[in-house]
Design a protein around this motif. Structure first.
Motif: not given
Length: 414
Positions: A355-369, A395-408
């Motif tokens: 539930r947390v993963l789904v709610e936190t990843t709005d707008g993410w692509s399949a590769a980002e997920l 922790a993986g969710l936080v790190r992936a979100a940070r990498n996604r922000d840098v890429s954007r």
């Protein structure tokens, strides 16, 4: 012999595109391939419509009527080259291969054609001076040693369950692929047009390449993965030769899926500012699509992030006819399916808070997920464990979100 139009010489033997038919002024306005334009009297040609391509015969033609040509005949431009493939038995005509197409020309009185020569082509598509006494694919370089088999890759251990995107999209793609590669070719027996090409479009990371692999695995075909840098070559004519060899190899080893990744990088829209090699390659790609038979067991699938950049001729019926759009922002339900599909086989994934993963990843692509599991795995390995725990996933969710922000941010600066 010629006719004048708006101070432009319309020589017989020219190829013209009709721009406008002015019945009141009794004029047909046209454009030439060299950029010139003009008009001629409607009485010269019957039943002409805007957009048509006309060929005015020259004195050497047996048939002196004005001919209606196809769009592909307009592709020939100054700077193109042709190879003399055949000289008739009586020596009166020569057959030249130009952009993958065979065309017949009257033999020249001076400097006659000789089989194997490489000939320059002028802006009206007529043969010009000789460039080499050898065929183009041996002109100024060593033989091309690129093996078409090098494009064949293992689609991997993937299944339909591994693709977590829209089920409707998956079912449509599978339906088209199965019909296209039906060994009994029942579509042809019915008498309707075959399925020869599919275009996958959508943002990066939405699973276009992944789904193509899944289709190949599901149906049981060879999978050719082609990208621009591998097939484009600086030598004149070599890229076109590679493309022809690739299609031939796929037909000889059918059933096969030819997947062109990021098609816009190699067959972008032709225009006045397009480099000459790109226009030649687009022409060869169109010829290849038109030339192979669906009954030979080959399906062409192409992907693009920029469908508007593709040459419009690619999207006409009989080519990349079927278009499937991949959504850039999966719905919550689709995000859950993608997360679960990408976690299949991941030890410890059951500890995730879905539930947390789904709610936190709005707008993410399949590769980002999917990157969430990779980042979680890094934490587990650093901690010398061979299975994920709930803390790793968080922790993986936080790190992936940070990498996604840098890429954007980096994409925004381009």
């Amino acid at each position: 012999m010629s006719v004048s139009g708006n101070e432009v010489d319309v020589s017989y033997g020219s190829i013209l595109r009709v721009r406008r038919v002015d019945e009141e002024a009794d004029r047909i306005w046209f454009d030439r391939r060299d950029g010139a334009s003009g008009w001629f009297r409607r009485s010269l040609v019957d039943n002409v419509e805007a957009g048509q391509i006309l060929y005015f015969p020259n004195e050497a033609d047996d048939d002196n009527t004005v001919k209606l040509l196809s769009e592909e005949d307009w592709l020939v431009r100054g700077g193109d080259v042709a190879t003399v493939s055949l000289i008739s038995e009586d020596g009166s005509t020569a057959v030249l291969e130009l952009n993958g197409r065979l065309q017949t020309f009257a033999q020249r009185e001076t400097k006659p054609f000789i089989k194997g020569q490489t000939i320059a082509v002028d802006v009206d598509g007529r043969p010009g001076p000789m460039l080499s006494s050898e065929p183009i694919d041996r002109f100024g370089r060593a033989e091309d040693d690129l093996d078409p088999a090098s494009f064949v890759v293992d689609p991997g251990d993937v299944t339909l369950a591994d693709f977590g995107g829209s089920r409707a999209l998956v079912e449509r793609a599978l339906e088209l692929a199965r019909v296209a590669l039906d060994p009994e070719q029942r579509l042809q027996q019915i008498g309707v047009n075959p399925v020869k090409g599919i275009l996958f479009s959508g943002p990066s990371g939405t699973g276009k390449t992944h789904l193509a692999r899944v289709l190949s695995k599901e149906i049981g075909t060879r999978f050719y993965l082609v990208d621009g840098p591998e097939i484009i070559n600086k030598w004149v004519g070599e890229s076109e030769q590679r493309l022809r060899s690739l299609f031939r190899h796929a037909e000889e080893h059918a059933p096969a899926i030819l997947f062109f990744d990021e098609l816009d990088s190699i067959v972008a829209s032709r225009g006045d500012d397009a480099p000459e090699y790109a226009s030649r390659f687009v022409g060869q790609f169109l010829t290849a699509l038109d030339g192979f038979e669906a009954s030979h067991g080959v399906l062409v699938i192409a992907s693009t992030n920029l469908p508007g950049a593709l040459d419009s001729a690619l999207l006409r019926p009989g080519r990349l006819t079927f278009k499937l759009e991949f959504e850039g922002h999966p719905s919550p339900e689709d995000r859950l399916k993608i997360l679960q599909a990408s976690a299949r086989g991941v030890r410890g994934a059951e500890h995730a808070n879905w539930r947390v993963l789904v709610e936190t990843t709005d707008g993410w692509s399949a590769a980002e997920l999917a990157m969430i599991w990779t980042e979680a795995g890094v934490f587990a390995v650093v901690d010398e464990r061979d299975e994920l725990c709930a803390e790793d996933v968080a922790a993986g969710l936080v790190r992936a979100a940070r990498n996604r922000d840098v890429s954007r941010r980096q994409e925004g600066r381009k």
